[in-house]
Write a protein that holds these residues in place. Sequence first.
Motif, PDB file in Angstrom:
ATOM      1  N   VAL A  30       0.977  -1.024   0.195  1.00  0.00           N
ATOM      2  CA  VAL A  30      -0.132   0.079   0.111  1.00  0.00           C
ATOM      3  C   VAL A  30       1.090   1.429  -0.094  1.00  0.00           C
ATOM      4  N   ILE A  31       0.741   1.875  -1.020  1.00  0.00           N
ATOM      5  CA  ILE A  31       1.529   3.223  -1.389  1.00  0.00           C
ATOM      6  C   ILE A  31       0.745   4.480  -0.772  1.00  0.00           C
ATOM      7  N   ILE A  32       1.247   5.429   0.094  1.00  0.00           N
ATOM      8  CA  ILE A  32       0.549   6.569   0.501  1.00  0.00           C
ATOM      9  C   ILE A  32       1.424   7.753   0.150  1.00  0.00           C
ATOM     10  N   PRO A  33       1.223   8.450  -0.915  1.00  0.00           N
ATOM     11  CA  PRO A  33       2.030   9.669  -1.034  1.00  0.00           C
ATOM     12  C   PRO A  33       1.368  10.709  -0.129  1.00  0.00           C
ATOM     13  N   ALA A  34       1.819  11.670   0.680  1.00  0.00           N
ATOM     14  CA  ALA A  34       1.584  12.531   1.498  1.00  0.00           C
ATOM     15  C   ALA A  34       2.454  13.811   1.599  1.00  0.00           C
ATOM     16  N   TYR A  35       1.640  14.882   1.869  1.00  0.00           N
ATOM     17  CA  TYR A  35       2.119  16.301   1.868  1.00  0.00           C
ATOM     18  C   TYR A  35       1.368  17.049   3.012  1.00  0.00           C
TER      19      TYR A  35
ATOM     20  N   LEU B 116      -5.903   1.260   7.858  1.00  0.00           N
ATOM     21  CA  LEU B 116      -5.092   0.106   7.517  1.00  0.00           C
ATOM     22  C   LEU B 116      -4.834  -0.893   8.470  1.00  0.00           C
ATOM     23  N   ALA B 117      -4.830  -0.447   9.971  1.00  0.00           N
ATOM     24  CA  ALA B 117      -4.467  -1.354  10.943  1.00  0.00           C
ATOM     25  C   ALA B 117      -5.640  -2.218  11.249  1.00  0.00           C
ATOM     26  N   ARG B 118      -6.637  -2.067  10.793  1.00  0.00           N
ATOM     27  CA  ARG B 118      -7.986  -2.553  11.073  1.00  0.00           C
ATOM     28  C   ARG B 118      -8.289  -3.741   9.885  1.00  0.00           C
ATOM     29  N   GLN B 119      -7.658  -3.790   8.952  1.00  0.00           N
ATOM     30  CA  GLN B 119      -8.088  -4.692   7.637  1.00  0.00           C
ATOM     31  C   GLN B 119      -8.015  -6.163   8.046  1.00  0.00           C
ATOM     32  N   THR B 120      -9.092  -6.566   7.316  1.00  0.00           N
ATOM     33  CA  THR B 120      -8.938  -8.038   7.645  1.00  0.00           C
ATOM     34  C   THR B 120      -8.149  -8.984   6.639  1.00  0.00           C
ATOM     35  N   TYR B 121      -7.384  -8.345   5.641  1.00  0.00           N
ATOM     36  CA  TYR B 121      -6.453  -9.160   5.004  1.00  0.00           C
ATOM     37  C   TYR B 121      -5.130  -9.218   5.839  1.00  0.00           C
ATOM     38  N   PRO B 122      -4.425 -10.312   5.979  1.00  0.00           N
ATOM     39  CA  PRO B 122      -3.538 -10.807   6.848  1.00  0.00           C
ATOM     40  C   PRO B 122      -2.475  -9.516   6.708  1.00  0.00           C
ATOM     41  N   ALA B 123      -2.007  -9.219   8.050  1.00  0.00           N
ATOM     42  CA  ALA B 123      -1.126  -8.012   8.241  1.00  0.00           C
ATOM     43  C   ALA B 123       0.388  -8.604   7.673  1.00  0.00           C
ATOM     44  N   ASP B 124       0.685  -9.813   7.740  1.00  0.00           N
ATOM     45  CA  ASP B 124       2.035 -10.379   7.677  1.00  0.00           C
ATOM     46  C   ASP B 124       2.390 -10.594   6.125  1.00  0.00           C
ATOM     47  N   LEU B 125       0.982 -10.176   5.363  1.00  0.00           N
ATOM     48  CA  LEU B 125       0.895 -10.029   3.800  1.00  0.00           C
ATOM     49  C   LEU B 125       0.824  -8.490   3.237  1.00  0.00           C
ATOM     50  N   THR B 126       0.688  -7.801   4.151  1.00  0.00           N
ATOM     51  CA  THR B 126       0.582  -6.378   3.998  1.00  0.00           C
ATOM     52  C   THR B 126       1.699  -5.162   4.355  1.00  0.00           C
ATOM     53  N   GLU B 127       2.310  -4.589   3.572  1.00  0.00           N
ATOM     54  CA  GLU B 127       3.505  -3.543   3.622  1.00  0.00           C
ATOM     55  C   GLU B 127       2.482  -2.199   3.244  1.00  0.00           C
ATOM     56  N   VAL B 128       2.926  -1.243   4.171  1.00  0.00           N
ATOM     57  CA  VAL B 128       2.540   0.137   3.827  1.00  0.00           C
ATOM     58  C   VAL B 128       3.703   0.993   3.725  1.00  0.00           C
ATOM     59  N   ILE B 129       3.711   1.725   2.864  1.00  0.00           N
ATOM     60  CA  ILE B 129       4.765   2.569   2.417  1.00  0.00           C
ATOM     61  C   ILE B 129       4.298   4.035   2.421  1.00  0.00           C
ATOM     62  N   VAL B 130       4.714   5.083   3.523  1.00  0.00           N
ATOM     63  CA  VAL B 130       4.150   6.290   3.343  1.00  0.00           C
ATOM     64  C   VAL B 130       5.347   6.987   2.583  1.00  0.00           C
ATOM     65  N   VAL B 131       5.175   7.836   1.739  1.00  0.00           N
ATOM     66  CA  VAL B 131       6.037   8.657   1.147  1.00  0.00           C
ATOM     67  C   VAL B 131       5.868  10.109   1.746  1.00  0.00           C
ATOM     68  N   ASP B 132       6.748  10.828   2.339  1.00  0.00           N
ATOM     69  CA  ASP B 132       6.581  12.147   2.644  1.00  0.00           C
ATOM     70  C   ASP B 132       7.203  12.905   1.506  1.00  0.00           C
ATOM     71  N   ASN B 133       6.295  13.908   0.952  1.00  0.00           N
ATOM     72  CA  ASN B 133       6.730  14.436  -0.279  1.00  0.00           C
ATOM     73  C   ASN B 133       7.211  15.992   0.074  1.00  0.00           C
ATOM     74  N   GLY B 134       8.037  16.054   1.094  1.00  0.00           N
ATOM     75  CA  GLY B 134       8.372  17.353   1.453  1.00  0.00           C
ATOM     76  C   GLY B 134       8.015  18.147   2.538  1.00  0.00           C
TER      77      GLY B 134
ATOM     78  N   PRO C 204       1.737  -3.327  11.327  1.00  0.00           N
ATOM     79  CA  PRO C 204       3.230  -3.609  11.601  1.00  0.00           C
ATOM     80  C   PRO C 204       4.279  -3.369  10.553  1.00  0.00           C
ATOM     81  N   HIS C 205       3.890  -3.802   9.378  1.00  0.00           N
ATOM     82  CA  HIS C 205       5.110  -3.386   8.329  1.00  0.00           C
ATOM     83  C   HIS C 205       4.661  -2.064   7.752  1.00  0.00           C
ATOM     84  N   THR C 206       4.794  -1.319   8.507  1.00  0.00           N
ATOM     85  CA  THR C 206       4.829   0.287   7.873  1.00  0.00           C
ATOM     86  C   THR C 206       6.018   1.142   7.907  1.00  0.00           C
TER      87      THR C 206
END
Length: 542
Positions: free
Chosen positions: A25-30, A43-61, A74-76
């Motif tokens: 899951v890719i989240i661009p943010a400013y 996203l922390a409450r999703q029913t899809y398994p957490a060990d198969l989910t990675e979250v990447i937050v991109v701080d755009n400056g 957990p995998h953020t």
Amino acid sequence: MRVRGNDYRSIRPAEDFTPELRVSVIIPAYGGQHQLDLVLAGLARQTYPADLTEVIVVDNGSTPALRLPADRPPHTRLVRCETPGRGNARNAGLAEAGGEVIHWLDSDVVPTAGAVMAHMRWHHAAPYLAVTGYLRFSEAPLPDKLPDDLEAHFEPAEPHAWIVRLIERTNGLTDTFDRPFSLHVGGATSVNARLIEAAGPMDGELVLGQDTEMGYRLMQAGAVFVPEPEAVAYHLGPTMRMRHQERIDRVSYAFVGDRVPAYRWLRRHPGRQWKIPYLEVLVDGTAGYDTVRATVDALLAGTAHDLRVVVVGPWDTLDRDRRAPLQDPNLELVLVQGHYAFEPRVRLATSHHVDPAVPYVLRLPPGWAPGEDTVAALLERARTDGLGLLNVLLDETPGGVVAARLEHAASFARARLLAGPGEDLDDVVDEVSGVAWAAGESYGFATEQPEPQGRRSAYRVRLKAKAEAERLGKEAERLRGEVARWRDEAGKWRKSAVEYRREIAALRKEVAGLRRDLAAAERRQRTLRAALSARVRRALRK
């Protein structure tokens, strides 16, 4: 499963499936730290398994820099991208992603608990999908922390009206052949990573319209676009597009038109050239100068203007003989190169490689010249019938059939994804879109052979015929004007005749009245005479 066109209904995702695919899951943010906190909590409450989910937050400056809250999957992880622009931020996250599925999510979009699972159910059913969830726009005040019942807090909310209308008018997106990619919105879309690898990353040059342009390239890579109503997410407040739609469209269309040939309504100017043409025509440049020129010049003279002609030959190996050019063994190639070196709609290439972003490719044998409307008619047939391949029979020789091929690039990309070992690609194209044959003569193809020395070339004959046709067209227009003038004159006479008829009718009516009055007067006169005679007779008797 082989989907025909964009009719994904042939895919039946299982309700009970074993999750195996990893999603990034890719989240661009400013800025917007509080909104980001709510999104990560969702996203922390999703029913899809957490060990198969990675979250990447991109701080755009952002200033101050963004941070990761405690309530998160957990995998953020947080990465920083200093180059401005949401497209660049998404690309920075894409470079970090390791999942088989990429899920774009905006930093102000809170997914419901089953949203990611609803996306991933489709991706486990087929490996070439782009799935878009249903956004709902809420103007509810932002809570301090994410409530357990999202619906109770964020409703009433407005649906994404444009997406809903698109889905409704296309029978759930199954009835659109060349524009299903419009469903691709970056706020809530998931895409198989293999498709993104084939299509390429986001276009960092675009300020607006990145999602549409990316969706178009995904379609060109073979994607099937699926709307998933169970993948619901709440957008925190209205979007910038909802607030300033006309202004945003004005900016977006100025750039998207160059990159998305499927938006034909943005390309109405007949003389414009675009970054990505609607059609690319491949012609073998080694067939001789006169033969190649007859074909290429006929293509350039046609009514299908949005094209690029690629003339293939060993141009990088040419070494002109400047002392004795007439004895140059490569003279024919040299003439072709010299004739088209500065024609912007002709590209001299050393291979038959085509731009994957071009919607249609026409492979045309040299020496065959299309008529003025030939290419436009072929494109219309392919688009209207949803064909992946339109073969055009030009000739039958002892050596075999001579044919042109109009290929729909997206259909061939899909076929390459699905074809098994040794399977004929055209057969797969027939399954996913359709294959048809047409007679070259019925579409105006003609063979163009070089004329003997001293005689006019067939091309010059065609130019003269075209000029004569234009002259006759003007004469016909003049005669149509004359006919219109005489019709106007006749109309005036008809109007006068109608008026005269009315006057005559009135006069006849008046005469009839006078006749009636005269008859009445004559009757009165006879009555008076009879009475007078009676009185005279009575007087004489006395």
